[in-house]
Design an enzyme around this catalytic site. Structure first.
Site, PDB file in Angstrom:
ATOM      1  N   ASP A 170       0.815  -1.209   0.000  1.00 50.62           N
ATOM      2  CA  ASP A 170       0.000   0.000   0.000  1.00 50.62           C
ATOM      3  C   ASP A 170       0.855   1.267   0.000  1.00 50.62           C
ATOM      4  O   ASP A 170       1.649   1.497   0.923  1.00 50.62           O
ATOM      5  CB  ASP A 170      -0.898  -0.015   1.246  1.00 50.62           C
ATOM      6  CG  ASP A 170      -1.867   1.153   1.286  1.00 50.62           C
ATOM      7  OD1 ASP A 170      -2.130   1.756   0.226  1.00 50.62           O
ATOM      8  OD2 ASP A 170      -2.383   1.465   2.378  1.00 50.62           O
ATOM      9  N   ASP A 204      -2.532   6.602  -6.035  1.00 56.12           N
ATOM     10  CA  ASP A 204      -2.689   5.672  -4.924  1.00 56.12           C
ATOM     11  C   ASP A 204      -2.862   4.250  -5.454  1.00 56.12           C
ATOM     12  O   ASP A 204      -3.627   4.014  -6.384  1.00 56.12           O
ATOM     13  CB  ASP A 204      -3.905   6.077  -4.089  1.00 56.12           C
ATOM     14  CG  ASP A 204      -4.120   5.210  -2.874  1.00 56.12           C
ATOM     15  OD1 ASP A 204      -3.137   4.905  -2.173  1.00 56.12           O
ATOM     16  OD2 ASP A 204      -5.274   4.819  -2.613  1.00 56.12           O
TER      17      ASP A 204
END
Length: 455
Positions: free
Chosen positions: A135, A336
């Site tokens: 992430d 992201d």
């Protein structure tokens, strides 16, 4: 909060509970190894790397999310986006606050969701491999650790046992890394009675991990390894982590994996996020700059750990949308890895939706909105005459999206535009990044894009 955390953890550590671990599942290597070998040849890097799997891929070593309704994915994603917006709003408040302002306890941490990609890492000596979420929105890496004296969520692999590793050591409260937890997790550290540093990582969907800040050897795909890797050894972990062992954080923070690798391999990483039928990678080390189209990595006082960039325009069927650059500039934009659907400033999204609908015309019947997606058609992506869409960034970097980067099949017989209107933050999501090689060169402050990086 720190006092409650200390008392709760100390009390439960007095109990001798047995850890819970789900039986490990073997990945069907016979059907996936060819894809892994093929994508390794596209990395073009001599550094460390991890193989990446889509969360809904049959080759994923974590929980099988293929049967999870896409509406659930979007529900959890909305909470991730809200968490990201909350972080930036807090940053704006902090940037305008006076020095006399009092501190307010944090009530919401970093973002998570179920759209994150999955990799396998080895931890300890000898190395014990497990699946983790990768992430770019998280800083602290952590895994579940036995004896899990408080609580552990279900995971596919055996839970890491620090007592079985000859290179494991917990970090004292006096360690420099302990003082970095506030910026990495948005939560303060605590200290046990034995002076061991305690971390608390909380997420926007109410998931959390709590345990000891530690060091051990980290092993990658192939033969690469990093000695003295700082991570959280979680004794109390609850939430929707896809039955993985934990998280590897790639944000811009001193405790992230990138920062820990940087002194040896350089301050950059690249990845290719695959489709659900392919295999991708995340790679650390050198890259071929000639392959990429670059845009400057923007800086923002709102959050120093996220990756900001500037979207300056969008074209549909080679025609630019009639949206001024000020519209894009008015909303902070990040890229992201864990957000699926790209969020655009409201005026930009409205113009994009209108242009795509006009390009498709009456060739396919419309379908009702699906969750947050309001531009939908009956059918599937493969059968829809989707126009070419390009995202244009500062510096001239252009990302030309294929039909499957533009639309997304949400349920049987319905496909929707894979974009939505932004709230407090615009986000370049992973649906639009799929199959592209994306390099985050923090050292040179630039982000690059290259087509055809993986399947």
């Amino acid at each position: 909060m720190a006092t409650e955390l200390l008392l709760g953890l100390t009390f439960f550590l007095l109990l001798l509970l047995f850890p819970f671990a789900a039986p490990a599942r073997e990945v069907p290597l016979s059907s996936c190894s060819a894809q892994i070998e093929a994508v390794s040849e596209k990395r073009n890097s001599s550094g460390l790397y991890l193989t990446l799997h889509h969360p809904r891929s049959p080759c994923s070593p974590a929980a099988d999310l293929r049967n999870l309704p896409f509406s659930e994915v979007l529900h959890h994603e909305s909470r991730r986006v809200a968490s990201l917006s909350h972080r930036l709003q807090r940053g704006a408040t902090a940037a305008t606050a006076t020095t006399a302002a009092v501190s307010v306890p944090l009530t919401q941490g970093t973002a998570l969701g179920v759209g994150n990609y999955i990799a396998r890492i080895g931890l300890g000596t000898p190395a014990k491999f497990a699946s983790v979420i990768v992430d770019t929105g998280s800083s602290l890496s952590w895994v579940q650790c036995s004896p899990c004296k408080m609580s552990c969520h279900k995971q596919r692999d055996p839970i890491f046992n620090p007592a079985a590793s000859s290179t494991y050591r917990p970090l004292p409260c006096s360690a420099t890394e302990c003082s970095e937890l506030q910026s990495a997790t948005l939560n303060p550290s605590a200290c046990s009675r034995s002076a061991t540093c305690i971390y608390e990582a909380t997420y926007g969907d109410s998931s959390f991990s709590l345990g000891y800040l530690s060091k051990d050897k980290l092993s990658f795909s192939g033969s690469g390894a990093l000695a003295g890797f700082t991570f959280g050894c979680g004794e109390d972990n609850e939430g929707l982590f896809g039955e993985t062992a934990g998280i590897v954080g790639l944000a811009k923070n001193k405790l992230s994996l990138l920062s820990q690798i940087a002194p040896v391999y350089g301050n950059s990483f690249s990845y290719c996020l695959p489709t659900s039928s392919g295999v991708g990678f995340v790679s650390f080390g050198g890259y071929r700059s000639s392959e990429f189209s670059f845009t400057p990595m923007a800086t923002s006082s709102l959050d120093k750990t996220l990756y900001f960039l500037k979207l300056t325009g969008i074209t549909v069927a080679r025609k630019s949308l009639a949206v001024s650059e000020s519209v894009y500039a008015g909303t902070p934009t990040i890229i992201d890895s864990g957000t699926v659907i790209t969020r655009l400033p409201e005026a930009a999204y409205a113009a994009l939706s209108k242009a795509v609908v006009a390009a498709i015309g009456g060739k396919r019947p419309r379908a009702p909105p699906y969750s947050i997606l309001d531009t939908c058609y009956r059918g599937i992506v493969a059968g829809l005459p989707v126009p070419e869409v390009e995202l244009v960034f500062a510096g001239g970097a252009t990302v030309r999206l294929s039909a499957r980067n533009v639309m997304i099949d949400v349920k049987g017989g319905t496909t929707c535009l894979a974009f939505a209107a932004a709230g407090g933050v615009a986000i370049i999501g992973n649906r639009q990044q799929q199959t592209f090689k994306v390099v985050y060169d923090v050292g040179s402050q630039k982000i690059g894009f290259a087509a055809n990086g993986c399947g």
